[in-house]
Design a protein around this motif. Structure first.
Motif, PDB file in Angstrom:
ATOM      1  N   THR A  88    -135.263 -13.686  75.635  1.00  0.00           N
ATOM      2  CA  THR A  88    -135.752 -14.921  75.890  1.00  0.00           C
ATOM      3  C   THR A  88    -135.352 -16.111  74.957  1.00  0.00           C
ATOM      4  O   THR A  88    -134.820 -17.365  75.410  1.00  0.00           O
ATOM      5  N   LYS A  91    -131.699 -17.180  75.303  1.00  0.00           N
ATOM      6  CA  LYS A  91    -131.610 -17.916  76.602  1.00  0.00           C
ATOM      7  C   LYS A  91    -132.151 -19.079  76.428  1.00  0.00           C
ATOM      8  O   LYS A  91    -131.328 -20.298  77.068  1.00  0.00           O
ATOM      9  N   THR A  92    -133.158 -19.470  75.799  1.00  0.00           N
ATOM     10  CA  THR A  92    -133.675 -20.631  75.591  1.00  0.00           C
ATOM     11  C   THR A  92    -132.840 -21.606  74.548  1.00  0.00           C
ATOM     12  O   THR A  92    -132.481 -22.884  74.900  1.00  0.00           O
ATOM     13  N   LEU A  94    -129.407 -21.240  74.134  1.00  0.00           N
ATOM     14  CA  LEU A  94    -128.224 -21.520  74.986  1.00  0.00           C
ATOM     15  C   LEU A  94    -128.396 -22.568  75.983  1.00  0.00           C
ATOM     16  O   LEU A  94    -127.677 -23.400  76.135  1.00  0.00           O
ATOM     17  N   LYS A  95    -129.772 -22.829  76.376  1.00  0.00           N
ATOM     18  CA  LYS A  95    -129.716 -23.787  77.372  1.00  0.00           C
ATOM     19  C   LYS A  95    -129.949 -25.244  76.756  1.00  0.00           C
ATOM     20  O   LYS A  95    -129.611 -26.272  77.123  1.00  0.00           O
ATOM     21  N   ILE A  96    -130.473 -25.216  75.436  1.00  0.00           N
ATOM     22  CA  ILE A  96    -130.307 -26.319  74.585  1.00  0.00           C
ATOM     23  C   ILE A  96    -128.890 -26.745  74.162  1.00  0.00           C
ATOM     24  O   ILE A  96    -128.435 -27.879  74.153  1.00  0.00           O
ATOM     25  N   GLY A  98    -126.073 -25.642  75.564  1.00  0.00           N
ATOM     26  CA  GLY A  98    -125.153 -25.769  76.539  1.00  0.00           C
ATOM     27  C   GLY A  98    -123.908 -24.790  76.671  1.00  0.00           C
ATOM     28  O   GLY A  98    -123.736 -23.979  75.317  1.00  0.00           O
ATOM     29  N   GLU A  99    -123.344 -24.524  77.591  1.00  0.00           N
ATOM     30  CA  GLU A  99    -122.176 -23.715  77.905  1.00  0.00           C
ATOM     31  C   GLU A  99    -120.974 -23.993  76.668  1.00  0.00           C
ATOM     32  O   GLU A  99    -120.374 -23.074  76.245  1.00  0.00           O
ATOM     33  N   ALA A 102    -121.735 -22.488  73.504  1.00  0.00           N
ATOM     34  CA  ALA A 102    -122.504 -21.196  73.670  1.00  0.00           C
ATOM     35  C   ALA A 102    -122.402 -20.437  72.397  1.00  0.00           C
ATOM     36  O   ALA A 102    -123.392 -19.602  72.071  1.00  0.00           O
ATOM     37  N   THR A 137    -118.577 -18.008  80.393  1.00  0.00           N
ATOM     38  CA  THR A 137    -118.092 -19.378  79.871  1.00  0.00           C
ATOM     39  C   THR A 137    -116.737 -19.425  79.596  1.00  0.00           C
ATOM     40  O   THR A 137    -116.085 -20.573  79.107  1.00  0.00           O
TER      41      THR A 137
END
Length: 205
Positions: A88, A91-92, A94-96, A98-99, A102, A137
């Protein structure tokens, strides 16, 4: 002079025993270190009584200084593994990032996860995430793996409750709070150096 030679020989043989026990025979590190200690003591000329006194006083002093931190770190690491919190967290982050960044996100994830979780366990934990992100990606798996490893190893080498820096803090009687603080700060450029080296300097290789 002869005593010094025996001590040096004990150190060399102790390292060989440690490598053989952990790499060749896959013995748990705790027992491998005990075997290493016994090897050094015997070769350097210590008698059984001296060896036991040194072992118990050293073990007792170390555990008195850092035992609680080791226990809490182990419990926290187990909770991260079993609850899925590490994934978790990845994923959090990586959302910040961005791809496009990554690999940096994975390095940052490794930086935090490796503090309570042993580095090798964290590597196994995050490897499937790295593979999936690399596929999604189109970023080289080599780049992802090195970024992740640098994040994992940076805090594993510098930040308690990892056993190495904890042992050093205990031996030097260093303040544990300062050790964690400065270890965390030093780990940041170490992590970033590996990421930038792979991401930009060797991007064409």
């Amino acid at each position: 002079m002869n005593t010094n030679l025996f001590v040096i020989a004990g150190l060399v043989l102790g390292v060989l025993v440690l490598v053989l026990c952990t790499v060749k025979f896959k013995i748990h590190p705790f027992f491998a270190l005990i075997a290493t200690t016994v090897t050094f003591a015997v070769v350097s000329g210590m008698n059984l009584s001296e060896m036991m006194d040194a072992f118990t006083s050293g073990m007792g002093g170390t555990m008195a200084d850092i035992g609680l931190v080791i226990a809490l770190g182990t419990v926290t690491g187990a909770l991260l593994e079993k609850s899925g919190a590490a994934e978790t967290m990845a994923k959090t982050i990586l959302k910040i990032t961005g791809e496009k960044h990554a690999a940096l996100g994975l390095a940052i994830t490794g930086y935090f996860v490796s503090i309570p979780v042993f580095c090798d366990s964290a590597f196994v934990l995050l490897s499937p995430i790295a593979k999936r992100i690399s596929k999604d990606t189109k970023i080289s798996m080599t780049t992802m793996a090195i970024a992740m490893c640098m994040g994992l190893h940076a805090t594993h080498m510098f930040v308690p409750p990892a056993p190495g820096p904890l042992a050093v803090a205990g031996i030097l009687n260093a303040d544990l709070g300062y050790t964690i603080l400065f270890g965390a700060l030093v780990s940041i450029p170490v992590m970033l150096a590996g990421y930038f080296d792979r991401r930009f300097l060797r991007a064409g290789q």
